[in-house]
Design an enzyme around this catalytic site. Structure first.
Site, mmCIF file in Angstrom:
data_model
loop_
_atom_site.group_PDB
_atom_site.id
_atom_site.type_symbol
_atom_site.label_atom_id
_atom_site.label_comp_id
_atom_site.label_asym_id
_atom_site.label_seq_id
_atom_site.Cartn_x
_atom_site.Cartn_y
_atom_site.Cartn_z
ATOM 1 N N GLU A 170 0.897 -1.164 0.000
ATOM 2 C CA GLU A 170 0.000 0.000 0.000
ATOM 3 C C GLU A 170 0.926 1.202 0.000
ATOM 4 O O GLU A 170 1.429 1.605 1.040
ATOM 5 C CB GLU A 170 -0.920 -0.044 1.223
ATOM 6 C CG GLU A 170 -2.105 0.865 1.058
ATOM 7 C CD GLU A 170 -1.790 2.323 1.352
ATOM 8 O OE1 GLU A 170 -1.230 3.012 0.457
ATOM 9 O OE2 GLU A 170 -2.098 2.758 2.463
ATOM 10 N N GLU A 226 4.580 11.379 -1.843
ATOM 11 C CA GLU A 226 5.406 10.481 -1.022
ATOM 12 C C GLU A 226 6.398 9.670 -1.849
ATOM 13 O O GLU A 226 7.342 9.102 -1.310
ATOM 14 C CB GLU A 226 4.585 9.534 -0.134
ATOM 15 C CG GLU A 226 3.701 10.260 0.877
ATOM 16 C CD GLU A 226 2.994 9.348 1.844
ATOM 17 O OE1 GLU A 226 3.589 8.342 2.267
ATOM 18 O OE2 GLU A 226 1.839 9.647 2.169
HETATM 19 C C1 LIG Z 1 1.128 3.512 3.791
HETATM 20 S S1 LIG Z 1 1.984 2.588 4.936
HETATM 21 C C2 LIG Z 1 1.215 1.013 4.707
HETATM 22 C C3 LIG Z 1 1.375 0.109 5.898
HETATM 23 C C4 LIG Z 1 0.693 -1.237 5.762
HETATM 24 N N1 LIG Z 1 1.224 -1.992 4.634
HETATM 25 C C5 LIG Z 1 -0.780 -1.082 5.618
HETATM 26 O O1 LIG Z 1 -1.271 -1.304 4.504
HETATM 27 O O2 LIG Z 1 -1.456 -0.742 6.588
HETATM 28 C C6 LIG Z 1 3.546 2.420 4.162
HETATM 29 C C7 LIG Z 1 4.594 1.798 5.018
HETATM 30 O O3 LIG Z 1 5.725 1.544 4.199
HETATM 31 C C8 LIG Z 1 6.909 1.865 4.900
HETATM 32 N N2 LIG Z 1 7.896 2.169 3.846
HETATM 33 C C9 LIG Z 1 7.853 3.204 2.958
HETATM 34 N N3 LIG Z 1 8.907 3.137 2.126
HETATM 35 C C10 LIG Z 1 9.603 2.043 2.477
HETATM 36 C C11 LIG Z 1 10.801 1.452 1.982
HETATM 37 N N4 LIG Z 1 11.461 1.993 0.961
HETATM 38 N N5 LIG Z 1 11.254 0.324 2.590
HETATM 39 C C12 LIG Z 1 10.588 -0.213 3.635
HETATM 40 N N6 LIG Z 1 9.477 0.309 4.162
HETATM 41 C C13 LIG Z 1 8.974 1.420 3.579
HETATM 42 C C14 LIG Z 1 6.521 3.025 5.792
HETATM 43 O O4 LIG Z 1 7.384 3.152 6.899
HETATM 44 C C15 LIG Z 1 5.094 2.642 6.177
HETATM 45 O O5 LIG Z 1 5.052 1.911 7.367
#
Ligand SMILES: C[S@@+](CC[C@H](N)C(=O)[O-])C[C@H]1O[C@@H](n2cnc3c(N)ncnc32)[C@H](O)[C@@H]1O
Length: 378
Positions: free
Chosen positions: A138, A147
């Site tokens: 997501e 973002e």
């Molecule tokens: C929008 S949230 C979605 C969280 C979960 N998957 C959900 O659907 O409820 C995006 C998550 O991705 C993590 N994230 C963003 N970019 C990332 C990256 N390059 N590597 C690892 N984690 C990442 C963020 O820290 C965040 O917790």
């Protein structure tokens, strides 16, 4: 995906013109909020989002049964846990922040700790022992691309997805529509109040401290005009505020999209007006994503996650409202030609700078001069 604090995270000068991202600054500005449960809960409470991903996974369990899954940005671990419950053999759940510890705990509490392996790190840096059949993520920000997290999904796909693998979601679209709204009037009032306050401050500073601050009035106004009138506004619009036909300005196949393709989005659309005697006060932007599987491996049941204006409520993404100053009087049968461009902010690659040129073509044939305005998605 939700709020993102503003701040500098990118400096010009990387190969192919791409900015070099300072990882520490990016972590402080972007990732830090995702380490909080209150923030993950906001996303977990978005029923439209949750229902769409839940349906996508469980109505297409054949994509998951016995398969290896990579969850990019697992957050609380919800998508990884669903993937395991749908029958995945192994789920690599990658999360950059300390939320990874909570995800690990949640996987254990839900009895899928032998399937879900939480890896703390950025997906760009981690290593996996094998290629995966499915990438679920997501990654969508306001107006889809804010973002810039899709960059990370593309990186994960190119590194780890098997040639016949499937992306969840598989497709995405950005929309633009003509709307009526009183938000512009409210923002104008706020701007007037801010400038009155500045005027008083200038007078008092002169009277008490003998310095004339008036030389900064223009800059103060410009700063506030950017904030009140040129920054897009989050709103969950009612469908009856949409006064014409919405148009797709960008379509992506998540299996083949490239970072170059999303670094800059350009479109030219004609928006037909469908309401008589209306005031076109703004354009609204939103997105939808689709879970269709792939050509070789189609979904049993296609699912869509739609963030368009909806009378039954909205999503935490809402829509982005781009004020048009001046607004336009429009009638049914008129057309508004819009040229749109969106690039990443030079100061922060996760924020967007936009330019709109809009031009009214009346039903009668009369054509109004084009107006160009810059907008910021911050
Ligand atoms: C929008 S949230 C979605 C969280 C979960 N998957 C959900 O659907 O409820 C995006 C998550 O991705 C993590 N994230 C963003 N970019 C990332 C990256 N390059 N590597 C690892 N984690 C990442 C963020 O820290 C965040 O917790």
């Amino acid at each position: 995906m939700a709020s993102l604090p503003n701040g500098a995270a990118a400096a010009a000068g990387g190969p192919s013109g791409a900015p070099v991202v300072d990882k520490e600054v990016d972590f402080a500005n972007y990732f830090c909020t995702y380490a909080y449960l209150y923030h993950q809960k906001e996303m977990l409470c978005d029923r439209v989002r949750m229902d769409a991903y839940h349906s996508a996974v469980f109505r297409n369990a054949h994509h998951f049964r016995g398969k290896v899954v990579l969850d990019v940005g697992t957050g609380s671990g919800i998508l990884a846990i669903w993937s395991a419950q749908a029958g995945a053999r192994k789920v690599y759940a990658v999360e950059a922040t300390n939320m990874a510890e909570h995800a690990r705990e949640l996987a254990r509490a839900n009895g899928v700790q032998d399937i879900v392996e939480v890896i703390q790190g950025t997906v760009e840096d981690i290593e996996l022992p094998e290629k995966v059949d499915v990438i679920i993520s997501e990654w969508m920000g306001y107006f889809l691309l804010r973002e810039s997290m899709f960059d990370s999904v593309i990186c994960a796909r190119d590194r780890w997805l098997k040639p016949d693998g499937v992306m969840y979601p598989s497709h995405a679209r950005m929309w633009l529509a003509p709307i009526r709204t009183g938000l512009g009037d409210k923002k104008m009032e706020d701007l007037d109040i801010a400038m009155d306050d500045w005027g008083q401050f200038v007078g008092e500073t002169q009277a008490y401290y003998g310095v004339n601050m008036n030389a900064l009035t223009k800059a103060y106004r410009a700063e506030h005009e950017k904030y009140y009138l040129k920054s897009s506004i989050w709103n969950n619009l009612h469908p009856n505020q949409v006064i014409g036909k919405a148009a797709v300005i960008k379509e992506m196949d998540c299996l083949t999209a490239t970072v170059d393709e999303i670094r800059e989005v350009r479109a030219q659309v004609m928006l037909p007006i469908s309401l008589d005697g209306a005031r076109l006060a703004a354009l609204a932007g939103w997105f939808d994503v689709h879970f269709r599987g792939s050509k070789q491996n189609p979904a049993a049941e296609e699912v869509m996650l739609n963030t368009a204006p909806d009378e039954n409520g909205g999503t935490h993404w809402g829509q982005q409202v781009f004020l048009l100053t001046p607004s336009l009087s429009v009638s049914k049968g008129d057309n508004v030609k819009v040229s749109f461009s969106m690039v990443r902010s030079k100061e922060n690659h996760r924020l967007m700078d936009m330019e709109f040129t809009y031009e009214l073509h009346e039903f009668s044939g009369k054509q109004h001069p084009a107006v160009t305005t810059k907008m910021y998605l911050e």
